[in-house]
Design an enzyme around this catalytic site. Structure first.
Site, PDB file in Angstrom:
ATOM      1  N   GLY A   1       0.816  -1.211   0.000  1.00  0.00           N
ATOM      2  CA  GLY A   1       0.000   0.000   0.000  1.00  0.00           C
ATOM      3  C   GLY A   1       0.844   1.253   0.000  1.00  0.00           C
TER       4      GLY A   1
ATOM      5  N   LYS B   1      -0.259   3.913   7.114  1.00  0.00           N
ATOM      6  CA  LYS B   1      -0.137   3.009   5.971  1.00  0.00           C
ATOM      7  C   LYS B   1      -1.516   2.474   5.635  1.00  0.00           C
ATOM      8  CE  LYS B   1       2.579  -0.590   3.815  1.00  0.00           C
ATOM      9  NZ  LYS B   1       3.824  -1.388   3.862  1.00  0.00           N
TER      10      LYS B   1
ATOM     11  N   ASP C   1      12.703  -7.613   2.432  1.00  0.00           N
ATOM     12  CA  ASP C   1      12.984  -6.502   1.514  1.00  0.00           C
ATOM     13  C   ASP C   1      13.902  -5.481   2.194  1.00  0.00           C
ATOM     14  OD1 ASP C   1      12.864  -5.101  -0.858  1.00  0.00           O
ATOM     15  OD2 ASP C   1      10.972  -4.107  -0.388  1.00  0.00           O
TER      16      ASP C   1
END
Length: 327
Positions: free
Chosen positions: A39, A55, A147
């Site tokens: 998002g 978020k 990530d």
């Protein structure tokens, strides 16, 4: 570099008020901070006027997973793993669309590359020791960051402290990495699988160190492994860290704590650039004698800031070595 997951198209204009369906708390959007596979993240103002990060996503299940990760972090003693979780709710927009969102602590600071460039390259190693410390705690809880990249890191200060600002790629150990960025992904470089395990994060950490000296990154070429090691070996400032970086790239570390111990030992062998400058001056007294009045004046004005910078560096370094001894 391509990111595996499609960016989400949630765009909230500054001034929009997001009101939680269940808790009825209101948040005023200030500006967009970024977008990811899950998002978009916005700087917002809470009802008490304090800043926070919001978020928001159409993927309710993914938001729930991220919230659970943040809750897990908060159970870690002396938690520094990511921002604090403040609120979780749903929002119904004027068109009747439903979105899930959560509110987290807004961390003020500088990007890793900006901080290291302005405070001295010695800080790269010190901040990586901090990051390895945090990764060890994360791995002990059964997760990997996934990530891990410079864009997901920020340095808060004082005192200087590296923090994570997005946990969207966090994956349970043993599963397939759910979100990654090519340059930091060992699979992209043909250096290993995308299985979530500590060594996956350590590869990405090594790439963060390399990327500092290649801000525009570089392509993998026809022989990715050869390209990677060539870039590493033609970067003199990384020479002092090279043994540890190579082991991380090859997946030869079994834990973050193991890499931290070896990286700390390599740093111990390297005198600071400040001390190296003093040693060169003592070896060549005529250099000092030939300094111009203009240089002497500039040196006096910077004297206190240099001492302050060196003092901070020494204190932080000593703190880490004491910590390592006590482990």
């Amino acid at each position: 570099m391509r990111q595996i997951s499609k960016k989400q198209g949630i765009n909230l204009r500054p001034g929009i008020k997001v009101t939680g369906k269940w808790h009825q708390k209101e948040y005023i959007i200030k500006k967009k901070l970024g977008s990811g596979a899950i998002g978009s993240v916005y700087l917002c103002e809470q009802q008490d006027g304090k800043p926070a990060a919001l978020k928001i996503s159409e993927k309710g299940s993914s938001v729930t997973m991220e919230v659970n990760v943040l809750k897990t972090f908060q159970k870690v003693q002396g938690n520094r793993l990511g921002p604090s979780l403040l609120d979780v709710d749903d929002w119904i927009d004027p068109q009747g669309n439903r979105y899930s969102f959560y509110i987290m602590e807004y961390l003020r600071g500088k990007q890793l590359s900006t901080f290291v460039s302005s405070h001295g390259e010695e800080w790269l190693g010190i901040l990586m020791l901090q990051l390895l410390d945090d990764l060890e705690q994360l791995h002990q809880t059964g997760w990997v960051f996934g990530d891990l990249k410079t864009e997901n890191l920020i340095v808060t200060y004082p005192p200087p402290r590296i923090r994570w600002i997005d946990v969207g790629g966090t994956t349970q150990i043993g599963r397939s990495i759910k979100e990654y960025t090519d340059f930091y992904d060992r699979g992209y470089w043909n250096m290993g699988s995308r299985r979530a395990e500590p060594s996956y994060d350590l590869f990405a950490l090594a790439m963060i160190m390399i990327q500092f000296y290649y801000p525009n990154r570089f392509e993998r070429g026809t022989d990715p492994k050869k390209t990677l090691f060539h870039k590493l070996r033609q970067t003199p400032p990384l020479k002092k860290y090279e043994p540890s970086i190579i082991k991380a790239l090859k997946g030869q570390y079994t834990s973050s704590i193991e890499m931290k111990a070896e990286l700390a030992a390599l740093i111990m062998k390297q005198p600071s650039s400040f001390l190296q400058t003093k040693q060169r001056n003592h070896a060549n007294p005529s250099m000092t004698q030939k300094k111009s009045r203009k240089y002497q004046k500039r040196k006096r004005t910077k004297h206190h800031s240099v001492l302050e910078g060196v003092g901070i560096f020494v204190v932080v370094l000593l703190f880490y070595f004491i910590y390592l001894i006590l482990q």
